[in-house]
Design a protein around this motif. Structure first.
Motif, PDB file in Angstrom:
ATOM      1  N   ILE A  73       0.840  -1.202   0.000  1.00 27.54           N
ATOM      2  CA  ILE A  73       0.000   0.000   0.000  1.00 27.54           C
ATOM      3  C   ILE A  73       0.872   1.248   0.000  1.00 27.54           C
ATOM      4  CG2 ILE A  73      -1.646   1.352   1.378  1.00 27.54           C
ATOM      5  CD1 ILE A  73      -2.885  -1.411   2.200  1.00 27.54           C
ATOM      6  N   ASN A  74       1.909   1.255   0.814  1.00 28.11           N
ATOM      7  CA  ASN A  74       2.805   2.418   0.824  1.00 28.11           C
ATOM      8  C   ASN A  74       3.503   2.595  -0.516  1.00 28.11           C
ATOM      9  OD1 ASN A  74       2.311   3.649   3.276  1.00 28.11           O
ATOM     10  ND2 ASN A  74       3.608   2.209   4.366  1.00 28.11           N
ATOM     11  N   ARG A  75       3.878   1.486  -1.175  1.00 25.32           N
ATOM     12  CA  ARG A  75       4.500   1.599  -2.501  1.00 25.32           C
ATOM     13  C   ARG A  75       3.503   2.175  -3.502  1.00 25.32           C
ATOM     14  NH1 ARG A  75       4.923  -3.428  -5.830  1.00 25.32           N
ATOM     15  NH2 ARG A  75       2.878  -2.672  -5.951  1.00 25.32           N
ATOM     16  N   LEU A  76       2.229   1.733  -3.434  1.00 20.80           N
ATOM     17  CA  LEU A  76       1.200   2.263  -4.334  1.00 20.80           C
ATOM     18  C   LEU A  76       0.985   3.760  -4.094  1.00 20.80           C
ATOM     19  CD1 LEU A  76      -1.308  -0.721  -4.151  1.00 20.80           C
ATOM     20  CD2 LEU A  76       0.024  -0.033  -6.165  1.00 20.80           C
ATOM     21  N   ILE A  77       1.102   4.189  -2.834  1.00 22.63           N
ATOM     22  CA  ILE A  77       1.000   5.618  -2.516  1.00 22.63           C
ATOM     23  C   ILE A  77       2.228   6.349  -3.044  1.00 22.63           C
ATOM     24  CG2 ILE A  77       1.004   7.301  -0.635  1.00 22.63           C
ATOM     25  CD1 ILE A  77      -0.689   5.205   0.971  1.00 22.63           C
ATOM     26  N   ASP A  78       3.420   5.816  -2.751  1.00 23.95           N
ATOM     27  CA  ASP A  78       4.659   6.456  -3.195  1.00 23.95           C
ATOM     28  C   ASP A  78       4.728   6.568  -4.713  1.00 23.95           C
ATOM     29  OD1 ASP A  78       5.488   6.721  -0.576  1.00 23.95           O
ATOM     30  OD2 ASP A  78       6.854   4.994  -0.625  1.00 23.95           O
ATOM     31  N   ASP A  79       4.230   5.552  -5.420  1.00 23.10           N
ATOM     32  CA  ASP A  79       4.261   5.556  -6.881  1.00 23.10           C
ATOM     33  C   ASP A  79       3.172   6.437  -7.485  1.00 23.10           C
ATOM     34  OD1 ASP A  79       6.397   3.834  -6.841  1.00 23.10           O
ATOM     35  OD2 ASP A  79       5.299   2.083  -7.584  1.00 23.10           O
ATOM     36  N   GLY A  80       2.287   6.975  -6.635  1.00 21.91           N
ATOM     37  CA  GLY A  80       1.224   7.837  -7.151  1.00 21.91           C
ATOM     38  C   GLY A  80       0.028   7.078  -7.703  1.00 21.91           C
ATOM     39  N   VAL A  81       0.001   5.754  -7.523  1.00 18.70           N
ATOM     40  CA  VAL A  81      -1.149   4.967  -7.979  1.00 18.70           C
ATOM     41  C   VAL A  81      -2.352   5.298  -7.102  1.00 18.70           C
ATOM     42  CG1 VAL A  81      -2.076   2.629  -8.301  1.00 18.70           C
ATOM     43  CG2 VAL A  81       0.309   3.134  -8.901  1.00 18.70           C
ATOM     44  N   ILE A  82      -2.139   5.301  -5.791  1.00 13.91           N
ATOM     45  CA  ILE A  82      -3.172   5.741  -4.854  1.00 13.91           C
ATOM     46  C   ILE A  82      -2.919   7.216  -4.587  1.00 13.91           C
ATOM     47  CG2 ILE A  82      -4.114   5.540  -2.521  1.00 13.91           C
ATOM     48  CD1 ILE A  82      -3.354   2.583  -2.562  1.00 13.91           C
ATOM     49  N   ARG A  83      -3.884   8.048  -4.987  1.00 18.34           N
ATOM     50  CA  ARG A  83      -3.730   9.494  -4.820  1.00 18.34           C
ATOM     51  C   ARG A  83      -4.309   9.996  -3.513  1.00 18.34           C
ATOM     52  NH1 ARG A  83      -6.255  12.047 -10.005  1.00 18.34           N
ATOM     53  NH2 ARG A  83      -7.974  10.832  -9.197  1.00 18.34           N
ATOM     54  N   GLY A  84      -5.093   9.171  -2.838  1.00 10.52           N
ATOM     55  CA  GLY A  84      -5.689   9.579  -1.576  1.00 10.52           C
ATOM     56  C   GLY A  84      -6.882   8.704  -1.265  1.00 10.52           C
ATOM     57  N   PHE A  85      -7.538   9.008  -0.166  1.00 12.08           N
ATOM     58  CA  PHE A  85      -8.700   8.259   0.271  1.00 12.08           C
ATOM     59  C   PHE A  85      -9.827   9.250   0.502  1.00 12.08           C
ATOM     60  CE2 PHE A  85      -6.588   4.249   0.888  1.00 12.08           C
ATOM     61  CZ  PHE A  85      -5.262   4.626   1.020  1.00 12.08           C
ATOM     62  N   SER A  86     -11.052   8.850   0.158  1.00 10.16           N
ATOM     63  CA  SER A  86     -12.166   9.771   0.324  1.00 10.16           C
ATOM     64  C   SER A  86     -13.449   9.008   0.611  1.00 10.16           C
ATOM     65  CB  SER A  86     -12.342  10.617  -0.943  1.00 10.16           C
ATOM     66  OG  SER A  86     -12.660   9.796  -2.041  1.00 10.16           O
ATOM     67  N   ALA A  87     -14.477   9.757   0.968  1.00 13.22           N
ATOM     68  CA  ALA A  87     -15.792   9.182   1.230  1.00 13.22           C
ATOM     69  C   ALA A  87     -16.666   9.350  -0.011  1.00 13.22           C
ATOM     70  CB  ALA A  87     -16.435   9.886   2.419  1.00 13.22           C
ATOM     71  N   ARG A  88     -17.523   8.377  -0.271  1.00  9.07           N
ATOM     72  CA  ARG A  88     -18.519   8.524  -1.337  1.00  9.07           C
ATOM     73  C   ARG A  88     -19.727   9.218  -0.716  1.00  9.07           C
ATOM     74  NH1 ARG A  88     -17.598   2.600  -3.165  1.00  9.07           N
ATOM     75  NH2 ARG A  88     -19.101   2.330  -1.512  1.00  9.07           N
ATOM     76  N   VAL A  89     -20.107  10.339  -1.288  1.00  9.59           N
ATOM     77  CA  VAL A  89     -21.118  11.191  -0.696  1.00  9.59           C
ATOM     78  C   VAL A  89     -22.417  11.140  -1.507  1.00  9.59           C
ATOM     79  CG1 VAL A  89     -21.683  13.605  -0.109  1.00  9.59           C
ATOM     80  CG2 VAL A  89     -19.351  12.735   0.220  1.00  9.59           C
ATOM     81  N   ASN A  90     -23.532  11.031  -0.811  1.00  5.22           N
ATOM     82  CA  ASN A  90     -24.840  11.205  -1.434  1.00  5.22           C
ATOM     83  C   ASN A  90     -25.073  12.711  -1.450  1.00  5.22           C
ATOM     84  OD1 ASN A  90     -27.635  11.703  -1.766  1.00  5.22           O
ATOM     85  ND2 ASN A  90     -28.108   9.624  -1.099  1.00  5.22           N
ATOM     86  N   HIS A  91     -24.874  13.343  -2.593  1.00  6.81           N
ATOM     87  CA  HIS A  91     -24.890  14.799  -2.689  1.00  6.81           C
ATOM     88  C   HIS A  91     -26.251  15.386  -2.336  1.00  6.81           C
ATOM     89  CE1 HIS A  91     -20.826  14.931  -4.104  1.00  6.81           C
ATOM     90  NE2 HIS A  91     -21.110  13.945  -4.926  1.00  6.81           N
ATOM     91  N   GLU A  92     -27.307  14.717  -2.709  1.00  8.77           N
ATOM     92  CA  GLU A  92     -28.645  15.223  -2.394  1.00  8.77           C
ATOM     93  C   GLU A  92     -28.854  15.272  -0.877  1.00  8.77           C
ATOM     94  OE1 GLU A  92     -33.285  14.525  -3.670  1.00  8.77           O
ATOM     95  OE2 GLU A  92     -31.705  13.369  -4.643  1.00  8.77           O
ATOM     96  N   ARG A  93     -28.477  14.197  -0.190  1.00 10.75           N
ATOM     97  CA  ARG A  93     -28.636  14.160   1.272  1.00 10.75           C
ATOM     98  C   ARG A  93     -27.673  15.119   1.969  1.00 10.75           C
ATOM     99  NH1 ARG A  93     -32.041  10.689   3.686  1.00 10.75           N
ATOM    100  NH2 ARG A  93     -30.713  10.650   5.526  1.00 10.75           N
ATOM    101  N   ALA A  94     -26.611  15.500   1.289  1.00  5.59           N
ATOM    102  CA  ALA A  94     -25.650  16.446   1.851  1.00  5.59           C
ATOM    103  C   ALA A  94     -26.028  17.892   1.532  1.00  5.59           C
ATOM    104  CB  ALA A  94     -24.248  16.142   1.328  1.00  5.59           C
ATOM    105  N   GLY A  95     -27.219  18.101   0.967  1.00  5.50           N
ATOM    106  CA  GLY A  95     -27.683  19.459   0.708  1.00  5.50           C
ATOM    107  C   GLY A  95     -27.360  20.001  -0.665  1.00  5.50           C
ATOM    108  N   HIS A  96     -26.911  19.127  -1.565  1.00  8.59           N
ATOM    109  CA  HIS A  96     -26.634  19.548  -2.940  1.00  8.59           C
ATOM    110  C   HIS A  96     -27.566  18.794  -3.874  1.00  8.59           C
ATOM    111  CE1 HIS A  96     -22.743  20.897  -1.161  1.00  8.59           C
ATOM    112  NE2 HIS A  96     -23.121  21.953  -1.831  1.00  8.59           N
ATOM    113  N   GLY A  97     -28.791  19.298  -4.005  1.00  8.06           N
ATOM    114  CA  GLY A  97     -29.828  18.612  -4.760  1.00  8.06           C
ATOM    115  C   GLY A  97     -29.747  18.786  -6.263  1.00  8.06           C
ATOM    116  N   ALA A  98     -28.888  19.675  -6.744  1.00  8.55           N
ATOM    117  CA  ALA A  98     -28.755  19.881  -8.189  1.00  8.55           C
ATOM    118  C   ALA A  98     -27.326  19.536  -8.605  1.00  8.55           C
ATOM    119  CB  ALA A  98     -29.073  21.324  -8.562  1.00  8.55           C
ATOM    120  N   SER A  99     -27.221  18.689  -9.614  1.00  7.96           N
ATOM    121  CA  SER A  99     -25.916  18.333 -10.173  1.00  7.96           C
ATOM    122  C   SER A  99     -25.979  18.521 -11.674  1.00  7.96           C
ATOM    123  CB  SER A  99     -25.559  16.878  -9.862  1.00  7.96           C
ATOM    124  OG  SER A  99     -25.400  16.676  -8.479  1.00  7.96           O
ATOM    125  N   ALA A 100     -24.846  18.871 -12.263  1.00  9.63           N
ATOM    126  CA  ALA A 100     -24.806  19.059 -13.709  1.00  9.63           C
ATOM    127  C   ALA A 100     -23.394  18.813 -14.224  1.00  9.63           C
ATOM    128  CB  ALA A 100     -25.242  20.476 -14.076  1.00  9.63           C
TER     129      ALA A 100
END
Length: 185
Positions: A73-100
């Motif tokens: 995992i550290n090698r994948l991070i060092d090599d730039g394969v893994i750019r970071g970690f994030s959460a998958r967000v339900n945008h509507e439930r997070a107050g962003h009801g319009a997407s385009a």
């Protein structure tokens, strides 16, 4: 239990050159990526589905030691394969009801300038330089259509290098998880 959890946690470090090697001079391309083997691809699939998976869990699922999983995992991070970690967000439930998706035609050779201005837009989620009938594809999430309208008419169209825009409203979206992508190819 707390000691076990701490021993199983791992720290994500910023991508950079492997330990002991100097960073490449500015302006020079990064070295070519190392090829990924089946275990690396399995690790990526697991972390894409659950970025919070513990080292222990990853190691057990790909049948390697925790030390091996940690190193990979550290090698994948060092090599730039893994750019970071994030959460998958339900945008509507997070107050962003319009997407385009918004397509933009821009002045030739203005990509870097435009990209910087697009990154500063509230609600900008993804920016891509593309080929075809337009130059840039921008994904935005806003609280409502009125905010989306303002973003397009006052912010985007006021960027001097933007020649034209076209807005495609998103009525419904589905994130595909890594397991789904693997089975449908």
């Amino acid at each position: 239990m707390a000691d076990e959890q701490m021993a199983d946690d791992w720290q994500v470090v910023a991508p950079g050159p492997p330990a002991g090697l100097p960073a490449p001079p500015a302006g020079l391309p990064a070295p070519p990526a190392r090829p990924l083997d089946a275990i690396d691809r399995d690790i990526l699939r697991i972390l894409q589905a659950d970025g919070r998976a513990s080292i222990r869990s990853v190691a057990e699922r790909v049948h390697v030691s925790r030390a091996n999983a940690y190193a990979r995992i550290n090698r994948l991070i060092d090599d730039g394969v893994i750019r970071g970690f994030s959460a998958r967000v339900n945008h509507e439930r997070a107050g962003h009801g319009a997407s385009a998706y918004i397509t933009l035609k821009i002045v030739q050779n203005s990509w870097r300038t435009v990209r910087e201005q697009l990154q500063a837009l509230p609600g900008a989620a993804h920016i891509a330089l593309v080929s075809g009938d337009f130059d840039v594809l921008l994904l935005v999430h806003t609280p409502d259509n009125r905010t989306l309208r303002e973003l397009v008419l006052t912010k985007l169209q006021s960027i001097p290098e933007v020649l034209s825009t076209r807005t495609l409203l998103v009525f419904e979206e589905t994130d595909l998880d890594p397991d789904h992508r693997e089975t449908t190819r």
